[in-house]
Design an enzyme around this catalytic site. Sequence first.
Site, PDB file in Angstrom:
ATOM      1  N   TYR A  13      25.253 -63.890 -33.434  1.00  0.00           N
ATOM      2  CA  TYR A  13      24.173 -63.303 -32.627  1.00  0.00           C
ATOM      3  C   TYR A  13      24.006 -61.815 -32.923  1.00  0.00           C
ATOM      4  O   TYR A  13      23.013 -61.215 -32.521  1.00  0.00           O
ATOM      5  CB  TYR A  13      24.451 -63.471 -31.127  1.00  0.00           C
ATOM      6  CG  TYR A  13      24.523 -64.887 -30.632  1.00  0.00           C
ATOM      7  CD1 TYR A  13      24.203 -65.975 -31.447  1.00  0.00           C
ATOM      8  CD2 TYR A  13      24.925 -65.157 -29.324  1.00  0.00           C
ATOM      9  CE1 TYR A  13      24.287 -67.280 -30.982  1.00  0.00           C
ATOM     10  CE2 TYR A  13      25.000 -66.456 -28.842  1.00  0.00           C
ATOM     11  CZ  TYR A  13      24.699 -67.506 -29.672  1.00  0.00           C
ATOM     12  OH  TYR A  13      24.782 -68.790 -29.190  1.00  0.00           O
ATOM     13  N   LEU A  72      17.195 -76.200 -20.594  1.00  0.00           N
ATOM     14  CA  LEU A  72      15.896 -76.481 -19.986  1.00  0.00           C
ATOM     15  C   LEU A  72      14.935 -77.081 -21.002  1.00  0.00           C
ATOM     16  O   LEU A  72      13.715 -77.034 -20.834  1.00  0.00           O
ATOM     17  CB  LEU A  72      15.299 -75.204 -19.392  1.00  0.00           C
ATOM     18  CG  LEU A  72      16.117 -74.574 -18.257  1.00  0.00           C
ATOM     19  CD1 LEU A  72      15.521 -73.243 -17.830  1.00  0.00           C
ATOM     20  CD2 LEU A  72      16.192 -75.524 -17.062  1.00  0.00           C
ATOM     21  N   ASN A  87      17.767 -69.043 -11.213  1.00  0.00           N
ATOM     22  CA  ASN A  87      18.695 -69.946 -11.902  1.00  0.00           C
ATOM     23  C   ASN A  87      20.037 -70.055 -11.188  1.00  0.00           C
ATOM     24  O   ASN A  87      20.744 -71.061 -11.333  1.00  0.00           O
ATOM     25  CB  ASN A  87      18.906 -69.470 -13.342  1.00  0.00           C
ATOM     26  CG  ASN A  87      17.665 -69.632 -14.198  1.00  0.00           C
ATOM     27  OD1 ASN A  87      16.774 -70.423 -13.883  1.00  0.00           O
ATOM     28  ND2 ASN A  87      17.591 -68.885 -15.289  1.00  0.00           N
ATOM     29  N   LYS A 146      18.515 -69.092 -20.635  1.00  0.00           N
ATOM     30  CA  LYS A 146      18.197 -67.763 -21.136  1.00  0.00           C
ATOM     31  C   LYS A 146      16.956 -67.200 -20.439  1.00  0.00           C
ATOM     32  O   LYS A 146      15.938 -67.885 -20.322  1.00  0.00           O
ATOM     33  CB  LYS A 146      17.954 -67.797 -22.643  1.00  0.00           C
ATOM     34  CG  LYS A 146      17.656 -66.421 -23.228  1.00  0.00           C
ATOM     35  CD  LYS A 146      17.247 -66.489 -24.674  1.00  0.00           C
ATOM     36  CE  LYS A 146      16.852 -65.106 -25.183  1.00  0.00           C
ATOM     37  NZ  LYS A 146      16.341 -65.152 -26.569  1.00  0.00           N
TER      38      LYS A 146
END
Length: 282
Positions: A48, A185, A237, A227
């Site tokens: 990342y 999701l 969330n 995210k």
Amino acid sequence: MQSLTMNDGHTIPVLGYGVFQMTSAEVAAHLPEAIAAGYRHIDTANAYFNEVAVGRVVASSPVAREDLFITSKLFPQSYPYAQCGKDIDATLERLGTDYVDLLLLHQPYGEYVSAWRAMEEAVEAGKVRSIGLSNFSAAKVHEILDVARIVPAVLQVEAHPYWNQHALKAALADTGIVFEAWYPLGHGDRTLLAEPALTGPAARYGKTAAQVVLRWHLQEGNVTFPKTLNPQHMADNLDIFDFTLTGEEVAAINALPQRPYYQVPDEPPAFVTTVMDYSRQA
């Protein structure tokens, strides 16, 4: 925040904040917001290219390091045994921490069997508390199990109502491995979030379809990292612990047609072989 107990006895928060595809500047801006909202599990990776930024946020956070759960991941370039120990040390240096709570082998390519031995040695040296795998098939997990002194604690894979991973879970049911979901999701798929199996419970409980999906994950025993850069969505969330889906509602979600958004190929795709030089992080 609820936690699960892994097969090595350590606990893992069920909801985390992932920093995939976030720049260092975005991490610096939004990870503090997530920690302030109540997130204590941070999921990053060598590939990342933002571990340095994560480490800076952790170092400046009012939340003590021991109250945070930090995950990182090694890419296949780190897997050869002689390289793996060095790259674990480099990961700790970039994060500015003496240990990580969870370290995963990120992709199922290259010398992952020899890497596992170095991962076990890192646990024994106190540099890593728990170790696991990401994107591994059942067959490749069993290659690790055949040589492991420490059983993988976690398997991070694509999982959502359109790809519930029940077959993979059944194949590994006797290992006690905790499943972590990426794309929890459904990659923001509006078709998924419009499914009556999700919108019905959302209306009944006064929640969003996304919150119903995250609640389904929770009841499935999955750890998730939805995210978002939006502080309101961060709060939303987390707001999934005050309702429970019925057995009928869970069954309706599990009956949705199954298809992954991404197929993990047998051979490494080009991006796997080109990711390198993590030291160039700002």
